[in-house]
Write a protein that holds these residues in place. Structure first.
Motif, PDB file in Angstrom:
ATOM      1  N   LEU A   1       0.800  -0.974   0.396  1.00  0.00           N
ATOM      2  CA  LEU A   1      -0.072  -0.062  -0.007  1.00  0.00           C
ATOM      3  C   LEU A   1       1.204   1.619  -0.066  1.00  0.00           C
ATOM      4  CD1 LEU A   1      -2.979   0.402   2.733  1.00  0.00           C
ATOM      5  CD2 LEU A   1      -1.060   2.012   2.426  1.00  0.00           C
ATOM      6  N   TYR A   2       1.672   0.821   0.383  1.00  0.00           N
ATOM      7  CA  TYR A   2       2.476   2.260   1.189  1.00  0.00           C
ATOM      8  C   TYR A   2       3.629   2.408  -0.313  1.00  0.00           C
ATOM      9  CZ  TYR A   2       7.065   5.143   2.259  1.00  0.00           C
ATOM     10  OH  TYR A   2       7.862   6.075   2.264  1.00  0.00           O
ATOM     11  N   ARG A   3       4.575   1.450  -0.704  1.00  0.00           N
ATOM     12  CA  ARG A   3       4.744   1.709  -2.707  1.00  0.00           C
ATOM     13  C   ARG A   3       3.759   2.493  -3.287  1.00  0.00           C
ATOM     14  NH1 ARG A   3       8.204  -3.728  -2.841  1.00  0.00           N
ATOM     15  NH2 ARG A   3       9.743  -3.310  -1.099  1.00  0.00           N
ATOM     16  N   VAL A   4       2.614   1.404  -3.239  1.00  0.00           N
ATOM     17  CA  VAL A   4       1.428   2.087  -4.384  1.00  0.00           C
ATOM     18  C   VAL A   4       0.603   3.998  -4.222  1.00  0.00           C
ATOM     19  CG1 VAL A   4      -0.752   1.930  -4.860  1.00  0.00           C
ATOM     20  CG2 VAL A   4       0.751   0.007  -5.344  1.00  0.00           C
ATOM     21  N   GLY A   5       0.964   4.105  -3.014  1.00  0.00           N
ATOM     22  CA  GLY A   5       0.858   5.150  -3.107  1.00  0.00           C
ATOM     23  C   GLY A   5       1.736   6.583  -2.912  1.00  0.00           C
ATOM     24  N   PHE A   6       3.090   6.121  -2.117  1.00  0.00           N
ATOM     25  CA  PHE A   6       4.256   7.085  -2.068  1.00  0.00           C
ATOM     26  C   PHE A   6       5.001   6.625  -3.011  1.00  0.00           C
ATOM     27  CE2 PHE A   6       1.469   7.132   2.331  1.00  0.00           C
ATOM     28  CZ  PHE A   6       0.901   8.182   2.029  1.00  0.00           C
ATOM     29  N   GLU A   7       5.339   5.803  -3.728  1.00  0.00           N
ATOM     30  CA  GLU A   7       6.280   5.916  -4.978  1.00  0.00           C
ATOM     31  C   GLU A   7       5.336   5.542  -5.634  1.00  0.00           C
ATOM     32  OE1 GLU A   7       8.952   2.094  -3.948  1.00  0.00           O
ATOM     33  OE2 GLU A   7       9.188   3.192  -1.946  1.00  0.00           O
ATOM     34  N   GLN A   8       4.285   5.540  -6.948  1.00  0.00           N
ATOM     35  CA  GLN A   8       3.688   5.417  -7.325  1.00  0.00           C
ATOM     36  C   GLN A   8       2.738   6.925  -7.780  1.00  0.00           C
ATOM     37  OE1 GLN A   8       2.406   1.716  -8.385  1.00  0.00           O
ATOM     38  NE2 GLN A   8       4.601   0.218  -7.742  1.00  0.00           N
ATOM     39  N   PHE A   9       2.296   7.273  -6.416  1.00  0.00           N
ATOM     40  CA  PHE A   9       1.854   8.417  -6.421  1.00  0.00           C
ATOM     41  C   PHE A   9       0.016   7.956  -7.049  1.00  0.00           C
ATOM     42  CE2 PHE A   9       5.533  10.215  -6.449  1.00  0.00           C
ATOM     43  CZ  PHE A   9       5.378  11.469  -5.531  1.00  0.00           C
ATOM     44  N   ASP A  10      -0.367   6.651  -6.730  1.00  0.00           N
ATOM     45  CA  ASP A  10      -1.771   6.052  -7.410  1.00  0.00           C
ATOM     46  C   ASP A  10      -2.468   6.269  -5.897  1.00  0.00           C
ATOM     47  OD1 ASP A  10      -3.881   4.545  -7.695  1.00  0.00           O
ATOM     48  OD2 ASP A  10      -3.012   3.033  -9.674  1.00  0.00           O
ATOM     49  N   PHE A  11      -2.663   7.068  -5.148  1.00  0.00           N
ATOM     50  CA  PHE A  11      -3.896   6.899  -4.528  1.00  0.00           C
ATOM     51  C   PHE A  11      -4.974   6.719  -4.191  1.00  0.00           C
ATOM     52  CE2 PHE A  11      -1.217  10.743  -3.962  1.00  0.00           C
ATOM     53  CZ  PHE A  11      -0.534  10.049  -2.945  1.00  0.00           C
ATOM     54  N   GLY A  12      -5.863   6.347  -5.536  1.00  0.00           N
ATOM     55  CA  GLY A  12      -7.477   5.715  -5.251  1.00  0.00           C
ATOM     56  C   GLY A  12      -6.816   4.073  -5.497  1.00  0.00           C
ATOM     57  N   TYR A  13      -5.842   3.570  -5.721  1.00  0.00           N
ATOM     58  CA  TYR A  13      -5.133   2.377  -5.836  1.00  0.00           C
ATOM     59  C   TYR A  13      -5.237   1.968  -4.097  1.00  0.00           C
ATOM     60  CZ  TYR A  13      -3.755  -2.860  -6.729  1.00  0.00           C
ATOM     61  OH  TYR A  13      -3.763  -4.031  -7.199  1.00  0.00           O
ATOM     62  N   ALA A  14      -4.146   2.745  -3.362  1.00  0.00           N
ATOM     63  CA  ALA A  14      -3.902   2.463  -2.636  1.00  0.00           C
ATOM     64  C   ALA A  14      -5.188   2.742  -1.608  1.00  0.00           C
ATOM     65  CB  ALA A  14      -2.543   3.388  -2.140  1.00  0.00           C
TER      66      ALA A  14
END
Length: 314
Positions: free
Chosen positions: A276-289
């Motif tokens: 979740l952290y990688r998706v949100g704060f590295e890929q900036f895909d906050f919806g998926y996170a």
């Protein structure tokens, strides 16, 4: 005059309120005022809870229904949740969390129960010192103890491999082999949290009436029978609490994984929260996170309710 006389007669016939009724009315008014005062005291905490918990929770669910593509945010409904069904990393992270639940949680709870039972024995000397030593890992910083374990388990020059070399065993690649990385993670978490759970179980043991032990011994029960037939049933509520909180901790594992293994090797120690952290704060895909976060929340809730339900039925 006749009208005035009749009104006076009606007023005279009207029953006068009894003193008990008046006292009851005043008491009800005072109770309502106390309730209003109580709400005024609770209002700051309620406002903080709403702003910092309820609102972020609802906002994250709303955000999980949107997706951003090329800087444009659009409503996609449940598409983010359907995306998780075909995401291999989501499946891998849930599998790793499941392995932790099946291996680490029973191991830790069993060790905590055994230590609590031993430290509750009246004939054991220096019990206070042993309790302090067992609880010290629980007050150690998560980052600090993870760094220490990383140094101890280093393949080249680590203290653990040096000790293995003394007894004639070859070095183990603790943090770079999928199997041993999982073993290292289980060992680190068990070391950190066993003492914490032990203190909770020890408090439950000290609440068990001494008469139950004496009655069991008079009936000829052995030490194991006293433990399994008397101690464990009396500790069932405490054991359920420890198991549920350990389950929640295993599903929310983050710090130890980041520092010890970084989720590797080959995603063997990847957890849902780390992904979740990688998706949100590295890929900036906050919806998926946000969608992943809600799946973790629902999974935690379902497992907790199942454990409570099973314990209640037994």
């Amino acid at each position: 005059m006749a009208v005035v006389a009749r009104a006076g007669a009606l007023a005279a016939e009207r029953p006068v309120g009894r003193p008990r009724d008046r006292v009851r009315t005043r008491a009800a008014g005072a109770e309502r005022r106390r309730h209003r005062s109580g709400w005024l005291f609770v209002l700051p905490a309620t406002a903080l809870f709403a702003v910092f918990f309820v609102y972020p929770l609802l906002a994250s669910f709303w955000q999980s229904l949107y997706a951003t593509d090329g800087g444009v945010t659009a409503f996609v409904g449940l598409a983010q949740y359907r995306r998780m069904l075909v995401d291999p990393l989501v499946a891998q992270s849930l599998l790793n969390a499941g392995l932790l639940l099946l291996v680490q949680v029973p191991l830790m709870v069993s060790l905590a129960l055994g230590l609590a039972y031993l430290l509750n024995l009246s004939w054991l000397r220096l019990r206070t010192g042993f309790r302090l030593m067992a609880f010290l890992p629980a007050v150690t910083s998560l980052v600090a103890y993870s760094v220490v374990f990383r140094v101890l388990l280093a393949t080249d020059g680590g203290a653990v491999n040096q000790l293995l070399g003394v007894v004639g065993l070859g070095p183990v690649d603790w943090l770079n082999d999928p199997l041993w990385a999982r073993v290292a993670l289980v060992a680190a978490i068990t070391w950190r949290w066993t003492g914490y759970n032990m203190v909770i179980l020890l408090a439950g043991l000290q609440a068990v009436p001494k008469e139950l032990y004496e009655a069991a011994r008079l009936d000829g029960a052995s030490g194991w029978q006293v433990f399994s037939r008397v101690v464990v049933p009396q500790l069932r509520p405490v054991l359920v609490f420890v198991t549920v909180t350990s389950t929640i901790g295993a599903l929310q594992l983050f710090d130890e994984v980041v520092i010890l293994t970084g989720g590797g090797p080959s995603n063997a120690t990847l957890t849902p929260v780390l992904y979740l952290y990688r998706v949100g704060f590295e890929q900036f895909d906050f919806g998926y996170a946000s969608a992943i976060a809600w799946v973790v929340v629902l999974l935690t809730m379902v497992l907790s309710v199942l454990q409570l339900r099973l314990a209640r039925e037994k």
